[in-house]
Design a protein around this motif. Sequence first.
Motif, short mmCIF file in Angstrom:
data_model
loop_
_atom_site.label_atom_id
_atom_site.label_comp_id
_atom_site.label_asym_id
_atom_site.label_seq_id
_atom_site.Cartn_x
_atom_site.Cartn_y
_atom_site.Cartn_z
N LYS A 61 0.86 -1.20 0.00
CA LYS A 61 0.00 0.00 0.00
C LYS A 61 0.89 1.24 0.00
O LYS A 61 1.78 1.36 0.84
CB LYS A 61 -0.89 0.02 1.25
CG LYS A 61 -1.87 -1.12 1.33
CD LYS A 61 -2.67 -1.04 2.61
CE LYS A 61 -3.65 -2.19 2.72
NZ LYS A 61 -4.44 -2.13 3.95
N PRO A 62 0.66 2.17 -0.91
CA PRO A 62 1.47 3.40 -0.89
C PRO A 62 1.08 4.30 0.27
O PRO A 62 -0.06 4.28 0.73
CB PRO A 62 1.12 4.06 -2.23
CG PRO A 62 -0.23 3.53 -2.58
CD PRO A 62 -0.31 2.15 -2.00
N GLY A 63 2.03 5.06 0.76
CA GLY A 63 1.74 5.97 1.86
C GLY A 63 2.97 6.73 2.29
O GLY A 63 4.00 6.70 1.62
N TYR A 64 2.84 7.41 3.42
CA TYR A 64 3.92 8.21 3.98
C TYR A 64 4.06 7.86 5.45
O TYR A 64 3.07 7.68 6.15
CB TYR A 64 3.62 9.71 3.85
CG TYR A 64 3.53 10.16 2.42
CD1 TYR A 64 4.66 10.60 1.74
CD2 TYR A 64 2.32 10.13 1.73
CE1 TYR A 64 4.58 11.00 0.42
CE2 TYR A 64 2.24 10.53 0.41
CZ TYR A 64 3.38 10.96 -0.24
OH TYR A 64 3.30 11.35 -1.56
N VAL A 65 5.30 7.76 5.92
CA VAL A 65 5.56 7.55 7.34
C VAL A 65 5.97 8.89 7.92
O VAL A 65 6.95 9.49 7.51
CB VAL A 65 6.67 6.50 7.56
CG1 VAL A 65 6.96 6.35 9.05
CG2 VAL A 65 6.28 5.17 6.95
N VAL A 66 5.16 9.38 8.86
CA VAL A 66 5.41 10.66 9.51
C VAL A 66 6.00 10.38 10.88
O VAL A 66 5.38 9.70 11.70
CB VAL A 66 4.11 11.48 9.63
CG1 VAL A 66 4.37 12.81 10.32
CG2 VAL A 66 3.47 11.69 8.27
N THR A 67 7.21 10.88 11.12
CA THR A 67 7.89 10.66 12.39
C THR A 67 7.79 11.92 13.25
O THR A 67 8.11 13.01 12.79
CB THR A 67 9.37 10.33 12.16
OG1 THR A 67 9.46 9.20 11.28
CG2 THR A 67 10.08 10.00 13.46
N THR A 68 7.30 11.75 14.49
CA THR A 68 7.29 12.83 15.47
C THR A 68 8.26 12.43 16.58
O THR A 68 8.82 11.34 16.55
CB THR A 68 5.88 13.05 16.05
OG1 THR A 68 5.52 11.89 16.81
CG2 THR A 68 4.85 13.30 14.96
N SER A 69 8.43 13.29 17.56
CA SER A 69 9.35 12.97 18.65
C SER A 69 8.86 11.80 19.49
O SER A 69 9.64 11.13 20.14
CB SER A 69 9.57 14.20 19.53
OG SER A 69 8.34 14.62 20.08
N LYS A 70 7.56 11.52 19.47
CA LYS A 70 7.01 10.47 20.31
C LYS A 70 6.64 9.19 19.56
O LYS A 70 6.59 8.13 20.15
CB LYS A 70 5.77 10.98 21.05
CG LYS A 70 6.08 12.06 22.05
CD LYS A 70 4.87 12.43 22.85
CE LYS A 70 5.23 13.49 23.86
NZ LYS A 70 4.11 13.86 24.70
N SER A 71 6.36 9.29 18.25
CA SER A 71 5.85 8.11 17.55
C SER A 71 6.00 8.25 16.04
O SER A 71 6.47 9.28 15.54
CB SER A 71 4.37 7.93 17.91
OG SER A 71 3.90 6.71 17.40
N LYS A 72 5.59 7.21 15.33
CA LYS A 72 5.52 7.22 13.87
C LYS A 72 4.09 6.93 13.46
O LYS A 72 3.41 6.12 14.10
CB LYS A 72 6.44 6.15 13.27
CG LYS A 72 7.90 6.46 13.43
CD LYS A 72 8.75 5.44 12.69
CE LYS A 72 10.21 5.81 12.80
NZ LYS A 72 11.06 4.93 12.00
N PHE A 73 3.63 7.61 12.42
CA PHE A 73 2.27 7.44 11.92
C PHE A 73 2.32 7.16 10.43
O PHE A 73 3.12 7.74 9.71
CB PHE A 73 1.44 8.72 12.14
CG PHE A 73 1.32 9.12 13.58
CD1 PHE A 73 0.30 8.64 14.37
CD2 PHE A 73 2.24 9.99 14.15
CE1 PHE A 73 0.19 9.02 15.70
CE2 PHE A 73 2.15 10.38 15.48
CZ PHE A 73 1.11 9.89 16.25
N CYS A 74 1.44 6.29 9.96
CA CYS A 74 1.31 6.06 8.52
C CYS A 74 0.11 6.86 8.02
O CYS A 74 -0.97 6.83 8.61
CB CYS A 74 1.08 4.58 8.25
SG CYS A 74 2.57 3.59 8.37
#
Length: 83
Positions: A61-74
């Motif tokens: 599945k195409p997408g983006y991984v967004v990294t914050t200081s606390k977690s990662k989100f797809c």
Amino acid sequence: MEMKMSCVCLVLGLVLLMTISSDAEPHGAGHPVLCCFSFSNIKIPPDIIIKVEKTPSECPKPGYVVTTSKSKFCKHEINGLAS
């Protein structure tokens, strides 16, 4: 009985030696590590984002991984970020 025990010890020792000297990789050669299988709908404020990475084309599945200081989100798209 001693012969059986020495054979068992020899086999276990060989298995241990093969395990330690194995060249196997955890994900296999060429397997993308960064894939998304479920996606988040939450809005992420831009000021807490550290990094945004597009998933490789080999991922199912195409997408983006967004990294914050606390977690990662797809995320499906980067337009879903909070403004």
